[in-house]
Write a protein that holds these residues in place. Structure first.
Motif, short mmCIF file in Angstrom:
data_model
loop_
_atom_site.label_atom_id
_atom_site.label_comp_id
_atom_site.label_asym_id
_atom_site.label_seq_id
_atom_site.Cartn_x
_atom_site.Cartn_y
_atom_site.Cartn_z
N GLU A 175 0.86 -1.19 0.00
CA GLU A 175 0.00 0.00 0.00
C GLU A 175 0.89 1.23 0.00
O GLU A 175 1.87 1.31 0.75
CB GLU A 175 -0.90 -0.01 1.24
CG GLU A 175 -1.80 1.22 1.36
CD GLU A 175 -2.73 1.10 2.56
OE1 GLU A 175 -3.42 0.05 2.66
OE2 GLU A 175 -2.74 2.03 3.41
N VAL A 209 0.95 5.64 -0.01
CA VAL A 209 0.24 6.90 0.19
C VAL A 209 1.15 8.01 -0.32
O VAL A 209 2.27 8.18 0.18
CB VAL A 209 -0.11 7.15 1.67
CG1 VAL A 209 -0.86 8.47 1.80
CG2 VAL A 209 -0.93 5.99 2.23
N SER A 245 1.54 11.95 -0.71
CA SER A 245 1.04 13.24 -0.22
C SER A 245 1.75 14.36 -0.98
O SER A 245 2.98 14.46 -0.93
CB SER A 245 1.31 13.37 1.28
OG SER A 245 0.88 14.63 1.76
N THR A 262 -5.20 6.48 -8.86
CA THR A 262 -5.24 5.37 -7.90
C THR A 262 -5.31 4.02 -8.61
O THR A 262 -4.63 3.07 -8.20
CB THR A 262 -6.45 5.53 -6.95
OG1 THR A 262 -7.65 5.64 -7.72
CG2 THR A 262 -6.30 6.77 -6.10
N ILE A 298 -3.15 5.49 -2.56
CA ILE A 298 -3.93 6.60 -2.02
C ILE A 298 -3.16 7.88 -2.32
O ILE A 298 -1.93 7.94 -2.19
CB ILE A 298 -4.12 6.46 -0.50
CG1 ILE A 298 -4.87 5.16 -0.17
CG2 ILE A 298 -4.86 7.66 0.09
CD1 ILE A 298 -4.85 4.81 1.31
#
Length: 317
Positions: A156, A158, A160, A178, A197
């Protein structure tokens, strides 16, 4: 053979927004194998087209149709597409009869995914390649580095990024971001299941890009865990060779799992979680340093273009 302007491969950039303009500037400043022969946009008032004209790059505000109609189009061998996922489909169809090598910086995912530090040499002869996404370019090398050492049933990421660095194209392609990134985590990174994400950070002043990679691994042997750390550190150095602002935020963390995460990995074995925190600072060629998410895309695309151009030149010698 001495490298001169005559031995450079001619390339065009479609898209005169932030990404296309930064890519053009990077190519003009840094490229050893490419010559920017044209920039195509659809806004005649864009800063990208104005800057290209000032730098002596031929321009058109008529998009891909204008590019095809430009003098010297037949000599162009590589086309970078820095528009949007939907626009790239139109551009790819228009360019298909002309046998150009396409390097797609949108999440359209029409060609094979390419992450330079992982699989570039496998796709040098492909008619078109896809650069995944900014989050994919930043995190997939780490997933691949871990998967080279131990099975990764789940990964996973992420990503930012500063809200100010997310232009209309990025905002219009959140779903594609995504979906494309998750697919490439699996097909390029080697994870059995991937998830992506994206977070648009509204902080002021803007923060540079930060990425978190979480992988569940089957690595009961401490020696294997040491090899995972070494593999990640080596991969980060490889990416930093073409993205100088790419770095580990803190040492790699590997912690034992206390519960078996059945909902994520089913019956696959997993003993530890690997956590890798990254940050990407832009080089500041055209974009501000906080726009590392855009800089990593243009830096990776330039690396791909350079390698394809060198490959084409080698085939002629």
């Amino acid at each position: 053979m001495t490298r001169t302007a005559r031995t450079r491969t001619k390339a065009a950039v479609i898209g005169s927004g932030n990404i296309g303009t930064d890519l053009m500037v990077k190519t003009l400043r840094l490229s050893a194998h490419l010559e920017v022969a044209a920039m195509a946009g659809i806004d005649p008032r864009s800063d990208g087209l104005a800057r290209a004209a000032r730098l002596g790059v031929p321009t058109t505000a008529d998009g891909v149709a204008g590019l095809i109609g430009m003098p010297g189009f037949d000599e162009i061998q590589i086309v970078f597409d820095a528009t949007s996922a939907r626009a790239h489909q139109v551009n790819a169809d228009a360019l298909a009869p002309h046998a150009k090598r396409l390097i797609d910086l949108t999440p359209a995912a029409l060609g094979p995914f390419v992450v330079p530090a992982v699989n570039l040499d496998s796709h040098l002869d492909a008619p078109g390649v896809n650069m995944v996404t900014c989050g994919g370019q930043a995190t997939i090398p780490v997933v691949a580095a871990i998967a080279q050492v131990a099975p990764v049933p789940y990964a996973e990421i992420v990503a930012s990024i500063a809200s100010r660095s997310a232009g209309p194209g990025t905002r219009a392609n959140i779903d594609e971001f995504t979906e494309t990134t998750a697919a490439a985590i699996e097909s390029v990174g080697g994870a059995r299941r991937g998830k992506a994400i994206i977070v648009l950070n509204p902080a002021e002043p803007p923060l540079i890009m930060r990425d978190t990679v979480l992988c569940l691994v089957d690595a009961p042997d401490p020696a294997v865990r040491d090899r995972i750390t070494a593999s990640v550190e080596h991969m980060v150095a490889q990416v930093a060779a073409y993205v100088p602002g790419y770095r580990l935020k803190q040492p790699v963390q590997i912690t034992p799992l206390t519960d078996h995460p059945h909902t994520l990995i089913g019956a696959s074995p997993a003993t530890h979680q690997v956590s890798v925190l990254l940050e990407v600072e832009g080089a500041g060629h055209y974009l501000p340093p906080y726009a590392g998410n855009l800089d990593i895309m243009t830096s990776a695309a330039l690396r791909v273009g350079e390698r394809i151009a060198a490959h084409l030149l080698e085939a002629k010698v």
